[in-house]
Design a protein around this motif. Structure first.
Motif, PDB file in Angstrom:
ATOM      1  N   MET A 148      45.073   7.786  -0.267  1.00 49.99           N
ATOM      2  CA  MET A 148      44.534   8.437   0.923  1.00 49.99           C
ATOM      3  C   MET A 148      43.080   8.834   0.707  1.00 49.99           C
ATOM      4  SD  MET A 148      45.706   9.050   3.816  1.00 49.99           S
ATOM      5  CE  MET A 148      45.834  10.151   5.169  1.00 49.99           C
ATOM      6  N   SER A 149      42.729   9.281  -0.485  1.00 49.41           N
ATOM      7  CA  SER A 149      41.353   9.734  -0.724  1.00 49.41           C
ATOM      8  C   SER A 149      40.361   8.585  -0.503  1.00 49.41           C
ATOM      9  CB  SER A 149      41.205  10.307  -2.134  1.00 49.41           C
ATOM     10  OG  SER A 149      41.683   9.395  -3.085  1.00 49.41           O
ATOM     11  N   SER A 150      40.757   7.373  -0.883  1.00 54.60           N
ATOM     12  CA  SER A 150      39.890   6.219  -0.622  1.00 54.60           C
ATOM     13  C   SER A 150      39.834   5.933   0.863  1.00 54.60           C
ATOM     14  CB  SER A 150      40.428   4.954  -1.306  1.00 54.60           C
ATOM     15  OG  SER A 150      40.661   5.198  -2.647  1.00 54.60           O
ATOM     16  N   ALA A 151      40.994   5.927   1.492  1.00 56.12           N
ATOM     17  CA  ALA A 151      41.064   5.590   2.913  1.00 56.12           C
ATOM     18  C   ALA A 151      40.248   6.571   3.758  1.00 56.12           C
ATOM     19  CB  ALA A 151      42.512   5.568   3.378  1.00 56.12           C
ATOM     20  N   LEU A 152      40.218   7.828   3.327  1.00 53.01           N
ATOM     21  CA  LEU A 152      39.502   8.840   4.113  1.00 53.01           C
ATOM     22  C   LEU A 152      37.991   8.801   3.868  1.00 53.01           C
ATOM     23  CD1 LEU A 152      41.822  11.993   3.873  1.00 53.01           C
ATOM     24  CD2 LEU A 152      41.422  10.572   5.889  1.00 53.01           C
ATOM     25  N   THR A 153      37.558   8.169   2.788  1.00 52.84           N
ATOM     26  CA  THR A 153      36.125   8.219   2.481  1.00 52.84           C
ATOM     27  C   THR A 153      35.411   6.869   2.564  1.00 52.84           C
ATOM     28  OG1 THR A 153      36.740   8.134   0.142  1.00 52.84           O
ATOM     29  CG2 THR A 153      36.196  10.291   1.034  1.00 52.84           C
ATOM     30  N   LYS A 154      36.125   5.781   2.323  1.00 54.36           N
ATOM     31  CA  LYS A 154      35.438   4.482   2.314  1.00 54.36           C
ATOM     32  C   LYS A 154      35.288   3.921   3.738  1.00 54.36           C
ATOM     33  CE  LYS A 154      36.651   3.240  -2.381  1.00 54.36           C
ATOM     34  NZ  LYS A 154      37.595   2.507  -3.231  1.00 54.36           N
ATOM     35  N   PRO A 155      34.084   3.456   4.064  1.00 55.57           N
ATOM     36  CA  PRO A 155      33.813   2.993   5.434  1.00 55.57           C
ATOM     37  C   PRO A 155      34.752   1.873   5.914  1.00 55.57           C
ATOM     38  CG  PRO A 155      31.772   3.099   4.149  1.00 55.57           C
ATOM     39  CD  PRO A 155      32.893   3.360   3.194  1.00 55.57           C
ATOM     40  N   MET A 156      35.184   1.006   4.977  1.00 53.13           N
ATOM     41  CA  MET A 156      36.020  -0.119   5.416  1.00 53.13           C
ATOM     42  C   MET A 156      37.351   0.328   6.051  1.00 53.13           C
ATOM     43  SD  MET A 156      37.451  -1.604   1.765  1.00 53.13           S
ATOM     44  CE  MET A 156      38.708  -2.592   2.519  1.00 53.13           C
ATOM     45  N   TYR A 157      37.807   1.540   5.712  1.00 46.49           N
ATOM     46  CA  TYR A 157      39.075   2.023   6.269  1.00 46.49           C
ATOM     47  C   TYR A 157      38.893   2.816   7.561  1.00 46.49           C
ATOM     48  CZ  TYR A 157      40.968   0.848   1.674  1.00 46.49           C
ATOM     49  OH  TYR A 157      41.343   0.186   0.533  1.00 46.49           O
ATOM     50  N   LYS A 158      37.609   3.105   7.874  1.00 41.22           N
ATOM     51  CA  LYS A 158      37.345   3.997   8.997  1.00 41.22           C
ATOM     52  C   LYS A 158      38.002   3.553  10.306  1.00 41.22           C
ATOM     53  CE  LYS A 158      33.740   6.701  11.246  1.00 41.22           C
ATOM     54  NZ  LYS A 158      34.059   6.308  12.616  1.00 41.22           N
ATOM     55  N   PRO A 159      37.942   2.239  10.640  1.00 38.45           N
ATOM     56  CA  PRO A 159      38.577   1.842  11.904  1.00 38.45           C
ATOM     57  C   PRO A 159      40.070   2.199  11.947  1.00 38.45           C
ATOM     58  CG  PRO A 159      37.250   0.034  11.015  1.00 38.45           C
ATOM     59  CD  PRO A 159      37.275   1.099   9.964  1.00 38.45           C
ATOM     60  N   VAL A 160      40.746   2.030  10.841  1.00 40.03           N
ATOM     61  CA  VAL A 160      42.184   2.346  10.820  1.00 40.03           C
ATOM     62  C   VAL A 160      42.401   3.856  10.898  1.00 40.03           C
ATOM     63  CG1 VAL A 160      44.327   2.147   9.475  1.00 40.03           C
ATOM     64  CG2 VAL A 160      42.682   0.264   9.483  1.00 40.03           C
ATOM     65  N   ILE A 161      41.613   4.592  10.113  1.00 43.00           N
ATOM     66  CA  ILE A 161      41.730   6.056  10.123  1.00 43.00           C
ATOM     67  C   ILE A 161      41.485   6.603  11.536  1.00 43.00           C
ATOM     68  CG2 ILE A 161      40.690   8.215   9.241  1.00 43.00           C
ATOM     69  CD1 ILE A 161      42.478   6.790   7.192  1.00 43.00           C
ATOM     70  N   ASP A 162      40.462   6.066  12.203  1.00 42.90           N
ATOM     71  CA  ASP A 162      40.148   6.528  13.561  1.00 42.90           C
ATOM     72  C   ASP A 162      41.328   6.341  14.510  1.00 42.90           C
ATOM     73  OD1 ASP A 162      37.667   7.322  12.817  1.00 42.90           O
ATOM     74  OD2 ASP A 162      36.595   5.587  13.634  1.00 42.90           O
ATOM     75  N   VAL A 163      42.039   5.231  14.344  1.00 36.78           N
ATOM     76  CA  VAL A 163      43.141   4.932  15.260  1.00 36.78           C
ATOM     77  C   VAL A 163      44.420   5.714  14.902  1.00 36.78           C
ATOM     78  CG1 VAL A 163      44.675   3.104  16.131  1.00 36.78           C
ATOM     79  CG2 VAL A 163      42.237   2.643  15.795  1.00 36.78           C
TER      80      VAL A 163
END
Lengths: 250, 438
Positions: free
Chosen positions: B113-128
């Protein structure tokens, strides 16, 4: 083997058995007949040690030992077996696992090791063939969703597995069609020997055509009112039970 | 300072360590405000009538572990499903342990989760997806949201299935006298994809641990998710598990909860059916003793027509243990042809054990099939005599009957090794020797 003397038993204060006397020797087959509510099933339950019934008077001796204070499992370990009129459904335990547990618990009680798995499998195969039981049936939950006939056949399968000294078959013939009755009777006959005994509890004479009794007893109002040989069963079939009620107790 | 004050004041310190420009900064700030207003739930609230958090709030929990703690694999191997190969996401005192983990990015993302919340590549998924199905009102969920930083992140793209099941393990080493953990998991299983997860929280000492966990699961059209929660923690470890599941058309999600230990366990399991022909299964086996307490609060919200839900919770309570089952089913007016089943059966094997069970049905559609049943009883004496008459002593017969009672729930477990493991745990927990191999 079994000696019952003046046995009185009651449930919830109501006396069901009012003085039963019975003696069964090794190698004998006894039939106990009687109308509904006469105390047949109660007698079977009491011998097996069902604690729902209170013994108020009399004794049950098995191989000379008083069974009072002996738990149902200890009676089983001594070689008493009851084929239930209404076998209980136990979802979640397969027939095979149930039998393994029962056999190994009896062995443990006798100070023996668990039966080796391959020996157990061989025994299960052998006994299930004797009763024409499908292999798939053995992995099903115990009695769950079994037909009346399947339940009874499963009871005799358990008897075959446990090889009791004394088997009490409580209305094993009820709910069986003629083919199933033949298979069950054949199974019982094959298990018979000079060292063990069978008590057949039945309402009808039908079963006795297949398993020939040495003695027939008629129970009425909680006591044995007439004893005889297999001809007595035929007489009962013909006349019904009403004539007994009128006849004074011999 | 009580725990609430401590948490609220720690939030500033926490925020200093994370990126303030990140979009979830706002989500966290909103969440802490909600928690600050509501605080810990009290027994005055209907949903917390039988579970008190009062004594836990008196403990001076460390909010952030001071240092990273290492564990030897051999020391904790028994807590893994080690008979088979699995992906592993492992945390030690709340901190990711790369040493004990096995993550992947090979076609699927099974990582942090820490990667997903900070790395830009995951941002689209996190936003949704992030915080989209988790409650923004329930105070403990918002407390977790406020501190959300670490946990498991799993993303299974369309038509994919990971090669092996995923284990999420949280160990508490006891290096802190008392530790509070707030893992946050996000799991997305896209269209026609498949996933199996086993989650476990394990304390390794007698020190107090309180875990307030939130898991969000999104199952897209035709997705299949099996989620297993193994709860067999020590008598000094408490867990508040908040799981939120959003399902789309024809997805099949099963959650099995095995509660065999822990001081206080609260399972808030929430299913939201947002599509048609959805299948949701909620199963539980609870076997408690000592003064253990488990509270199962389930919600199935049928929001669309033609869906099914199956709930089957079995409980065995001994000694002074207490259990709660509260199963809520909501069927919206539009959700015609709903099939909703709920069953909760309990056996009390001690005079001092307690169970409170309550079905709660709110049905607004008229063409539905809903059934529910709760039972509380002792073991069946007829069955007992039957087993005894076959030579099985009363103690073993009791064990066998309870085993059979609980075991029925395991039929839907699709991982044979896990099933075997749970079978054994049940037998051990019931203290019986079974005359057959499991």
């Amino acid at each position: 083997m079994l000696k019952i003397k003046d046995l009185h038993a009651s449930v919830e204060g109501k006396e069901i058995l009012t003085g039963v006397n019975l003696e069964v020797k090794p190698g004998e087959v006894h039939a106990i007949m009687g109308p509904n509510g006469s105390g047949k099933s109660t007698l079977a339950s009491v011998i097996a040690g069902n604690e729902d019934f209170e013994i108020t008077k009399g004794t049950i001796l098995f191989e000379g030992e008083d069974l009072d204070e002996v738990s149902p499992e200890e009676r089983a370990h001594k070689g008493i077996f009851l084929s239930f009129q209404y076998p209980v459904e136990i979802p979640g335990v397969s027939v095979t696992n149930f039998m393994k547990t029962a056999i190994n618990e009896s062995r443990k009680a006798r100070g023996q090791e668990d039966m080796p798995a391959n020996q157990m499998l061989k025994l299960i195969r052998e006994k299930s063939e004797l009763l024409d039981i499908d292999r798939k049936f053995l992995s099903r939950s115990l009695n769950e969703g079994f037909s009346g006939g399947e339940k009874k056949r499963n009871e005799i399968f358990q008897m075959a597995m446990l090889e009791p000294k004394m088997a009490i078959l409580d209305e094993t013939d009820s709910g069986l069609d003629i083919d199933a009755l033949r298979i069950v009777a054949n199974g019982v006959n094959k298990l018979k020997s000079k060292d063990n005994a069978v008590i057949l509890i039945t309402h009808y004479q039908r079963l006795l055509e297949y398993i020939i009794p040495d003695f027939v007893h008629v129970i009425h109002d909680g006591k044995i009112v007439k004893s005889g040989t297999k001809e007595l069963a035929l007489e009962l079939e013909e006349k019904g039970y009403d004539w007994l009620k009128k006849e004074p107790v011999a | 300072m009580d725990l609430k004050e401590k948490l609220v004041s720690s939030f500033m310190a926490f925020e200093n360590n994370v990126d303030l420009d990140h979009p979830i900064h706002d989500i966290r700030s909103e969440a802490i405000k909600n928690f600050e207003t509501k605080g810990f739930p009290s027994r005055k609230e209907e949903a917390w009538k039988y579970t008190s958090l009062n004594s836990l709030q008196k403990i001076d929990f460390s909010i952030f572990p001071k240092e990273e703690n290492a564990l030897e694999y051999n020391h904790v191997k028994k807590y893994f499903l080690h008979e088979i190969d699995t992906y592993k996401i492992v945390f030690v005192d709340g901190i990711y342990s790369s040493f004990l983990s096995e993550t992947t990015h090979d076609g699927v993302d099974i990582c942090l989760m820490s990667s997903a919340l900070t790395k830009p590549m995951y941002k689209p998924v996190i936003d949704v997806y992030f915080n989209k199905v988790a409650s923004k009102e329930e105070s403990l969920t918002t407390l977790n949201t406020a501190f959300s930083r670490e946990g498991a992140y799993i993303y299974i793209p369309k038509n994919k299935a990971p090669k092996k099941p995923v284990e999420i393990l949280h160990f508490a080493t006891g290096n802190e006298a008392s530790l509070m953990l707030q893992p946050r998991n996000l799991i997305i299983v896209e269209e026609n994809a498949e996933l199996q997860v086993i989650e476990r929280h394990q304390s390794l000492t007698k020190n107090e641990v309180l875990t307030n966990s939130v898991t969000e699961i999104f199952a897209a059209k035709d997705a299949i998710v099996d989620y297993y929660k193994v709860q067999n923690d020590t008598n000094d470890a408490s867990l508040i598990d908040n799981t939120y599941i959003a399902q789309k058309d024809k997805s099949v999600v099963k959650v099995h909860t095995f509660s065999f230990g822990g001081k206080l366990t609260r399972n808030n399991l929430n299913f939201y059916q947002d599509g048609e022909y959805i299948d949701s299964t909620l199963k539980g086996v609870t076997i408690l003793g000592e003064k253990q307490h488990v509270d199962h609060h389930t919600l199935v919200h049928h929001q669309q027509p033609n869906c099914e839900s199956h709930q089957d919770y079995k409980g065995i309570y001994g000694e002074r243990s207490t259990g709660v089952f509260n199963g809520k089913i909501i069927v919206d007016k539009i959700a015609q042809k709903t099939n909703a089943f709920q069953q909760n059966n309990n056996v009390l094997i001690s005079d001092k054990a307690t169970i409170n069970t309550k079905p709660q049905l709110e049905i607004f559609a008229d063409d539905v099939r809903c059934s529910h049943g709760c039972t509380i009883g002792q073991l069946d004496e007829d069955a007992m005599f039957y087993l005894q008459s076959r030579g099985i002593p009363r103690k073993e017969a009791t064990g066998l009957l309870m085993y059979a009672f609980a075991n029925n729930v395991l039929e839907s477990v699709r991982l044979p090794e896990l099933k075997k493991r749970i079978n054994k745990l049940i037998a051990t927990k019931l203290g019986v020797r079974l005359g057959f191999d499991l």
